[in-house]
Design a protein around this motif. Structure first.
Motif, PDB file in Angstrom:
ATOM      1  N   ARG A 394       0.821  -1.213   0.000  1.00 40.28           N
ATOM      2  CA  ARG A 394       0.000   0.000   0.000  1.00 40.28           C
ATOM      3  C   ARG A 394       0.853   1.261   0.000  1.00 40.28           C
ATOM      4  O   ARG A 394       0.370   2.345  -0.318  1.00 40.28           O
ATOM      5  CB  ARG A 394      -0.931   0.010   1.212  1.00 40.28           C
ATOM      6  N   ILE A 395       2.132   1.139   0.371  1.00 43.27           N
ATOM      7  CA  ILE A 395       3.017   2.306   0.400  1.00 43.27           C
ATOM      8  C   ILE A 395       4.156   2.134  -0.612  1.00 43.27           C
ATOM      9  O   ILE A 395       5.283   2.579  -0.397  1.00 43.27           O
ATOM     10  CB  ILE A 395       3.574   2.556   1.821  1.00 43.27           C
ATOM     11  N   ASP A 396       3.847   1.470  -1.722  1.00 37.97           N
ATOM     12  CA  ASP A 396       4.765   1.313  -2.857  1.00 37.97           C
ATOM     13  C   ASP A 396       6.039   0.567  -2.508  1.00 37.97           C
ATOM     14  O   ASP A 396       7.103   0.808  -3.078  1.00 37.97           O
ATOM     15  CB  ASP A 396       5.123   2.682  -3.456  1.00 37.97           C
ATOM     16  N   LEU A 397       5.918  -0.359  -1.574  1.00 32.78           N
ATOM     17  CA  LEU A 397       7.054  -1.199  -1.196  1.00 32.78           C
ATOM     18  C   LEU A 397       6.624  -2.657  -1.392  1.00 32.78           C
ATOM     19  O   LEU A 397       5.597  -3.067  -0.871  1.00 32.78           O
ATOM     20  CB  LEU A 397       7.416  -0.951   0.281  1.00 32.78           C
ATOM     21  N   ARG A 398       7.380  -3.407  -2.163  1.00 30.60           N
ATOM     22  CA  ARG A 398       6.954  -4.761  -2.511  1.00 30.60           C
ATOM     23  C   ARG A 398       7.951  -5.791  -1.997  1.00 30.60           C
ATOM     24  O   ARG A 398       9.151  -5.530  -1.912  1.00 30.60           O
ATOM     25  CB  ARG A 398       6.806  -4.895  -4.024  1.00 30.60           C
ATOM     26  N   CYS A 399       7.425  -6.960  -1.676  1.00 27.19           N
ATOM     27  CA  CYS A 399       8.260  -8.046  -1.164  1.00 27.19           C
ATOM     28  C   CYS A 399       8.790  -8.896  -2.317  1.00 27.19           C
ATOM     29  O   CYS A 399       8.087  -9.162  -3.292  1.00 27.19           O
ATOM     30  CB  CYS A 399       7.460  -8.951  -0.218  1.00 27.19           C
ATOM     31  N   TYR A 463      15.224 -15.967   1.920  1.00 26.59           N
ATOM     32  CA  TYR A 463      15.299 -14.549   2.277  1.00 26.59           C
ATOM     33  C   TYR A 463      14.066 -13.817   1.752  1.00 26.59           C
ATOM     34  O   TYR A 463      13.366 -14.298   0.851  1.00 26.59           O
ATOM     35  CB  TYR A 463      16.571 -13.915   1.689  1.00 26.59           C
ATOM     36  N   THR A 464      13.824 -12.655   2.326  1.00 21.74           N
ATOM     37  CA  THR A 464      12.795 -11.736   1.830  1.00 21.74           C
ATOM     38  C   THR A 464      13.383 -10.339   1.849  1.00 21.74           C
ATOM     39  O   THR A 464      13.999  -9.933   2.845  1.00 21.74           O
ATOM     40  CB  THR A 464      11.531 -11.766   2.714  1.00 21.74           C
ATOM     41  N   THR A 465      13.209  -9.616   0.758  1.00 24.97           N
ATOM     42  CA  THR A 465      13.674  -8.239   0.708  1.00 24.97           C
ATOM     43  C   THR A 465      12.576  -7.374   0.106  1.00 24.97           C
ATOM     44  O   THR A 465      11.519  -7.873  -0.300  1.00 24.97           O
ATOM     45  CB  THR A 465      14.976  -8.111  -0.107  1.00 24.97           C
ATOM     46  N   PHE A 473       2.127   0.081 -11.015  1.00 28.43           N
ATOM     47  CA  PHE A 473       2.965  -0.714 -11.911  1.00 28.43           C
ATOM     48  C   PHE A 473       2.717  -2.203 -11.684  1.00 28.43           C
ATOM     49  O   PHE A 473       2.502  -2.652 -10.562  1.00 28.43           O
ATOM     50  CB  PHE A 473       4.446  -0.411 -11.669  1.00 28.43           C
ATOM     51  N   ARG A 474       2.765  -2.958 -12.773  1.00 27.55           N
ATOM     52  CA  ARG A 474       2.594  -4.406 -12.680  1.00 27.55           C
ATOM     53  C   ARG A 474       3.895  -5.089 -12.271  1.00 27.55           C
ATOM     54  O   ARG A 474       4.980  -4.568 -12.535  1.00 27.55           O
ATOM     55  CB  ARG A 474       2.109  -4.949 -14.039  1.00 27.55           C
ATOM     56  N   ASP A 475       3.776  -6.254 -11.647  1.00 30.49           N
ATOM     57  CA  ASP A 475       4.962  -6.996 -11.223  1.00 30.49           C
ATOM     58  C   ASP A 475       5.761  -7.522 -12.411  1.00 30.49           C
ATOM     59  O   ASP A 475       6.968  -7.724 -12.313  1.00 30.49           O
ATOM     60  CB  ASP A 475       4.575  -8.181 -10.333  1.00 30.49           C
ATOM     61  N   GLN A 476       5.087  -7.770 -13.531  1.00 28.05           N
ATOM     62  CA  GLN A 476       5.765  -8.280 -14.712  1.00 28.05           C
ATOM     63  C   GLN A 476       5.228  -7.596 -15.963  1.00 28.05           C
ATOM     64  O   GLN A 476       4.046  -7.292 -16.062  1.00 28.05           O
ATOM     65  CB  GLN A 476       5.580  -9.796 -14.852  1.00 28.05           C
ATOM     66  N   LEU A 477       6.145  -7.356 -16.904  1.00 26.91           N
ATOM     67  CA  LEU A 477       5.773  -6.762 -18.187  1.00 26.91           C
ATOM     68  C   LEU A 477       6.295  -7.657 -19.299  1.00 26.91           C
ATOM     69  O   LEU A 477       7.454  -8.083 -19.278  1.00 26.91           O
ATOM     70  CB  LEU A 477       6.382  -5.358 -18.334  1.00 26.91           C
ATOM     71  N   ALA A 478       5.440  -7.916 -20.303  1.00 25.54           N
ATOM     72  CA  ALA A 478       5.830  -8.764 -21.419  1.00 25.54           C
ATOM     73  C   ALA A 478       5.447  -8.091 -22.729  1.00 25.54           C
ATOM     74  O   ALA A 478       4.830  -7.015 -22.753  1.00 25.54           O
ATOM     75  CB  ALA A 478       5.162 -10.135 -21.298  1.00 25.54           C
ATOM     76  N   LEU A 479       5.825  -8.727 -23.821  1.00 27.58           N
ATOM     77  CA  LEU A 479       5.580  -8.201 -25.157  1.00 27.58           C
ATOM     78  C   LEU A 479       4.095  -7.883 -25.345  1.00 27.58           C
ATOM     79  O   LEU A 479       3.229  -8.701 -25.041  1.00 27.58           O
ATOM     80  CB  LEU A 479       6.031  -9.242 -26.194  1.00 27.58           C
TER      81      LEU A 479
END
Length: 558
Positions: A394-399, A463-465, A473-479
Motif C-alpha cells: 500500500r506504500i509502494d514497497l513490494r516483497c 530470504y525476503t527483501t 505498476f505491474r509486477d511483470q511486463l511482457a511483449l
C-alpha cells in the motif's frame, strides 16, 4: 523403437548425459552460481546436494565448462576410499609425482600430504588455483572428510590454496551436521540444495527435449498432461526421463499420436513398479506392453561420462625442497610474504593447525513479521501491525522472496530478512551489510558481525527483501503490454544505451524487448524478455534510485 513413428532424430529422454539436451532451470542456474562463487571466494568447501536424478551432474558439467583458465581441476567420482587412497587419487588427478616413485603407497600418508602441499604452494606461485571436485560425497568416511579438512589448512594471507567442492545426496548435509565434523562444516562457504523442477519447468523441460530430438507439429506431450507427469515424477529430471520415455513407447504401441493420461499412468506403473508405494497418480496395472524387452531403459553411468569431459592438468610442477623437517619454503612470488623474502610455513598434515571452535551465532527474532518491520525502516518506512507484505504494498514497497542464498543476496545488493536455524529453532535476522568474508546482521538485540563460515551452516538460503515501484505498476511486463510502467521501462532501457526515449503510450514492442533481453543478459539475469522484480531492482540501482544497499553498508559501516 518409437523414433520413426514420431519422426524423431533420436530418443529424447535418454538418461545418458548429452550436452545437446542441456536444460538449465532457475534452480540449476542458482546451483551453478553457487559453485562459481565458491571458486572465486578464497578457498574452503562448497556444498551441492540434491536428490538422485535432480541434475547435480548437469550442474557439475556446466561448472567444469566455465571454470576460469587459471583453475586446475581434479575430479573424483568414486569416493569410497581410504585416507591413503584418497591422497593417492588427488596426486594422480593433479599430476603430482608420487612420493617414493612406484612405491608411493608404501611411502605413507605424510609423504602424500607433503607432496600435495608442496604442489599447491608451487602452483599458487604460478598464479594457479586448484579445485578438487568430489562426486557422490555422501559415501565419504569421517576419516576421509577430516583429511580433506586438513588439506585446506594450507593458505596464504589472502586465500586457501585448495578449493574443495562436495557434491552428494541429501544425507551429505546430515553428515556435516554431526558434532565430529563441526570444524569442516564451518569451512563451508557456500551451499545449495538442488530441488525438483516446478510444474511449469517440467513442461518446459519436456518441450525442450522433444524439440531437440526433432519433434514437430502437435506436441506429443500436450500441456494438459504436464501436471500429471509432474505429480508422478515429483519434478525430478531423471524420473521425468524414465516416465516420458516409457510413455512414448506406450503411445507407439497404442498407435496414439500423443501421451494420454491412461498411457502416462500405465507407463508409471511399469517404470516405478518396484518402488513399494505407488507414485502419485499411478494406477496398478498388471498388463504389460508387448514390446518392453531387451533393456529399453538401460542405465548409464553419469559420473563416468562427466569424467570424460574433464580437462587434464598440466605437467607436474617441481616440488620445492623443504627448508627444514615439517616445513616448506614458499617462493617469493607467493603473495603475502614479508618484503618478498621466502617464508616457511608448517605443513598442515605434519602438525595440524588448531582451529578455533565455531562461535555461537546470535539468534534473531522468533517471528518473520517483526523482522520485516525492522527491514522496512531501512527504506524509511514504518509498517504497522498486520501482514507486512500486504501493508508494504500500500506504500509502494513490494516483497521479493527467494532461496538463492548468499550469492544471490550479494547480486541483489540490498538488505534482507534471512532465515536461520539453530537445531530445531527457526529465527529471522535482518542482513544489513556484507563484505567478502563476513556479514552484519540485526538480531533484534543489536548488530553483530558474523563470519560467512559461521553463518553458512545456519542459513537456510531463504530470504525476503523489499523493492520500490509505484503501486500502479505491474509486477511483470511482457511483449504487447502498454501503460505508464511500459513507458518507464522503455525510457530507462533507452537511457542506458544512450538512445532517444520512445514516445509515450507505446506497447512493449520487439525493439524494446530486444533491449530488455540484452540488459538482462549483461546483468546476469534470466534473459527471457519479461521485466520482473529482479529487472526492476537492477534498473533502479543503475539509474540512481535512492535505495539501501547491502555492500555499501559494509564499506561505510552504516
Amino acid at each position: 523403437m518409437y523414433n520413426n513413428y514420431f519422426s524423431l532424430k533420436q530418443a529424447p529422454f535418454s538418461i545418458a548425459p548429452d550436452p545437446r539436451y542441456l536444460f538449465m532451470s532457475e534452480r540449476h542456474r542458482e546451483a551453478l552460481a553457487h559453485l562459481l562463487y565458491g571458486i572465486n571466494s578464497g578457498g574452503g568447501f562448497v556444498l551441492l546436494t540434491g536428490e538422485i536424478g535432480a541434475g547435480k551432474t548437469t550442474v557439475c558439467r556446466c561448472f567444469i565448462e566455465q571454470v576460469p583458465e587459471n583453475c586446475r581441476l581434479a575430479y573424483i567420482f568414486n569416493p569410497k576410499l581410504t585416507v591413503a587412497e584418497l591422497l593417492q587419487s588427488v596426486c594422480e588427478e593433479f599430476r603430482i609425482a608420487a612420493p617414493g616413485g612406484e612405491a608411493g603407497v608404501q611411502a605413507g600418508v605424510k609423504a602424500y600430504i607433503d607432496a600435495i602441499n608442496a604442489y599447491l604452494l608451487a602452483s599458487h606461485a604460478q598464479g594457479q588455483n586448484n579445485v578438487l571436485v568430489i562426486d557422490e560425497a555422501q559415501n565419504l568416511s569421517s576419516d576421509v572428510l577430516e583429511q580433506l579438512r586438513l588439506l585446506t589448512n594450507l593458505e596464504t594471507s589472502e586465500r586457501k590454496l585448495l578449493q574443495i567442492i562436495l557434491i552428494g545426496q541429501p544425507e551429505l548435509r546430515t553428515m556435516l551436521a554431526r558434532p565430529d565434523l563441526e570444524q569442516l562444516a564451518q569451512r563451508v562457504i557456500a551451499r545449495y540444495h538442488l530441488g525438483p523442477l516446478s510444474e511449469g519447468e517440467t513442461g518446459a523441460y519436456i518441450a525442450h527435449r522433444m524439440a531437440v530430438a526433432g519433434s514437430q507439429g502437435a506436441p506429443v506431450f500436450p500441456d494438459s498432461i504436464v501436471p500429471l507427469v509432474h505429480r508422478i515424477s515429483g519434478g525430478v529430471p531423471r524420473r521425468i526421463n524414465l516416465l516420458c520415455d516409457r510413455a512414448l513407447l506406450g503411445a507407439y504401441v497404442e498407435n496414439s499420436r500423443e501421451a494420454t493420461p491412461l498411457i502416462v499412468r500405465t507407463a508409471a506403473a511399469e517404470v516405478f513398479a518396484g518402488e513399494g508405494a505407488a507414485a502419485p497418480g499411478m494406477v496398478p496395472n498388471t498388463a504389460r506392453w508387448p514390446l518392453l524387452a531387451g533393456g529399453v531403459l538401460a542405465g548409464a553411468v553419469l559420473s563416468a561420462a562427466a569424467w570424460q569431459l574433464l580437462p587434464r592438468a598440466a605437467a607436474p610442477l617441481p616440488v620445492p625442497q623443504a627448508a627444514a623437517p615439517g616445513t616448506i619454503t614458499v617462493p617469493s612470488s607467493v603473495k603475502g610474504t614479508a618484503n618478498g623474502a621466502p617464508k616457511n610455513i608448517l605443513v598442515a598434515a605434519a602438525k595440524p593447525v588448531p582451529v578455533a571452535r565455531q562461535a555461537v551465532l546470535p539468534l534473531g527474532r522468533p517471528d518473520e513479521a517483526s523482522a520485516l518491520r525492522a527491514l522496512a525502516t531501512r527504506w524509511g518506512r514504518a509498517l504497522p501491525e498486520g501482514e507486512p507484505c500486504q501493508i508494504a504494498y500500500r506504500i509502494d514497497l513490494r516483497c521479493l522472496q527467494g532461496r538463492g542464498g548468499i550469492y544471490e543476496l550479494r547480486q541483489l545488493d540490498r538488505p534482507a530478512v534471512i532465515t536461520l536455524r539453530e537445531g530445531a529453532a527457526t529465527r529471522y535476522a535482518v542482513l544489513v551489510g556484507m563484505d567478502e568474508g563476513s556479514v552484519t546482521i540485526d538480531t533484534g538485540r543489536g548488530r553483530e558481525r558474523v563470519d560467512l563460515a559461521n553463518l553458512a551452516p545456519r542459513f537456510t538460503g531463504e530470504y525476503t527483501t523489499f523493492w520500490t515501484m509505484p503501486r500502479s505498476f505491474r509486477d511483470q511486463l511482457a511483449l504487447g503490454d502498454e501503460g505508464a510502467d511500459v513507458d518507464w521501462l522503455a525510457t530507462r532501457l533507452a537511457g542506458l544505451v544512450r538512445a532517444a526515449a520512445p514516445a509515450a503510450q507505446q506497447p512493449l514492442n520487439a525493439h524494446t524487448q530486444g533491449l530488455l533481453r540484452a540488459f538482462q543478459q549483461k546483468q546476469g539475469l534470466t534473459a527471457d524478455g519479461v521485466a520482473g522484480p529482479r529487472t526492476y531492482i537492477r534498473l533502479n540501482q543503475l539509474t540512481g534510485v535512492d535505495e539501501p544497499r547491502l555492500l555499501a553498508a559494509a564499506r561505510t559501516g552504516q
